[in-house]
Design an enzyme around this catalytic site. Structure first.
Site, PDB file in Angstrom:
ATOM      1  N   PRO A  65       0.819  -1.224   0.153  1.00  0.00           N
ATOM      2  CA  PRO A  65      -0.228   0.005   0.043  1.00  0.00           C
ATOM      3  C   PRO A  65       0.848   1.258  -0.068  1.00  0.00           C
ATOM      4  O   PRO A  65       0.237   2.170  -0.636  1.00  0.00           O
ATOM      5  CB  PRO A  65      -0.884  -0.012   1.331  1.00  0.00           C
ATOM      6  CG  PRO A  65      -0.791  -1.405   1.544  1.00  0.00           C
ATOM      7  CD  PRO A  65       0.554  -2.085   1.256  1.00  0.00           C
ATOM      8  N   CYS A  66       2.173   1.275   0.764  1.00  0.00           N
ATOM      9  CA  CYS A  66       2.785   2.502   0.764  1.00  0.00           C
ATOM     10  C   CYS A  66       3.460   2.800  -0.545  1.00  0.00           C
ATOM     11  O   CYS A  66       3.615   3.810  -0.943  1.00  0.00           O
ATOM     12  CB  CYS A  66       3.806   2.424   2.020  1.00  0.00           C
ATOM     13  SG  CYS A  66       2.773   2.128   3.570  1.00  0.00           S
ATOM     14  N   ASN A  67       3.882   1.677  -1.323  1.00  0.00           N
ATOM     15  CA  ASN A  67       4.524   1.770  -2.438  1.00  0.00           C
ATOM     16  C   ASN A  67       3.438   2.279  -3.545  1.00  0.00           C
ATOM     17  O   ASN A  67       3.980   2.982  -4.508  1.00  0.00           O
ATOM     18  CB  ASN A  67       5.200   0.294  -3.058  1.00  0.00           C
ATOM     19  CG  ASN A  67       6.461   0.079  -2.799  1.00  0.00           C
ATOM     20  OD1 ASN A  67       7.045   0.790  -1.974  1.00  0.00           O
ATOM     21  ND2 ASN A  67       6.751  -1.376  -2.412  1.00  0.00           N
ATOM     22  N   SER A  68       2.310   2.197  -3.357  1.00  0.00           N
ATOM     23  CA  SER A  68       1.320   2.865  -4.296  1.00  0.00           C
ATOM     24  C   SER A  68       0.546   4.059  -3.732  1.00  0.00           C
ATOM     25  O   SER A  68       0.258   4.784  -4.701  1.00  0.00           O
ATOM     26  CB  SER A  68       0.168   1.733  -4.304  1.00  0.00           C
ATOM     27  OG  SER A  68      -0.847   1.509  -3.194  1.00  0.00           O
TER      28      SER A  68
END
Length: 178
Positions: A65-68
């Protein structure tokens, strides 16, 4: 014996998260003066907020989620600047090595966005935006949030209900508020 130790460790993490957390920061509140680590674990500087800023909190560097969540902030940085944003800061409860590597991973050509290591969770804890993520991430972590400030005064706070969600803290949502 192993389960007793695991249970004790989880209880300790929950207590740590509770002790670190204060009441959640609100519009009109002041961002507390804090020492931050951006480039090296032994090199702390004072967070100085001037003009309009965006402060983003993420639960874990390199998580899906953080990468997106962050690429849109990187891609739309010029749109933020055009709306008067002076700086964007990304805080993760990770060490400086991880945050630096994550920045290089997400922005291989560089970005003016500051990736800040909140290695002990002190900064996000002072904002009341820390939670016990030990079942999945092993320790207390930052809630997913985006704060707009004018200097060190909070203008708005957007906190996701569930850590994997990227809705109210998305780049598009924050741009719409500026």
């Amino acid at each position: 014996m192993t389960s007793v130790i695991a249970s004790a460790a989880q209880a300790a993490h929950s207590v740590a998260a509770s002790l670190l957390a204060k009441a959640q920061i609100q519009p009109g509140d002041i961002i507390p003066a804090s020492e931050i680590k951006e480039d090296a674990p032994d090199k702390a500087t004072t967070l100085t907020l001037t003009g309009k800023n965006i402060i983003i909190g993420v639960p874990g560097a390199f998580t899906t989620p953080c990468n997106s969540h962050l690429p849109a902030y990187i891609e739309k940085f010029d749109e933020f600047k055009a709306k008067g944003v002076n700086a964007i800061y990304v805080f993760g409860v990770n060490d400086a090595f991880v945050m630096k590597a994550w920045k290089a991973h997400l922005a291989p050509n560089g970005t003016p966005i500051h990736f800040i290591a909140d290695d002990k969770g002190a900064f996000v804890g002072s904002l009341g935006l820390i939670f016990d993520a030990s079942p999945l991430l092993g320790s207390p972590r930052s809630k997913r949030f985006a704060i707009i400030t004018e200097g060190n005064k909070v203008v708005s706070v957007a906190v996701e209900e569930a850590p994997p969600s990227v809705t109210v803290s998305s780049a598009q949502s924050i741009l719409a508020q500026l």
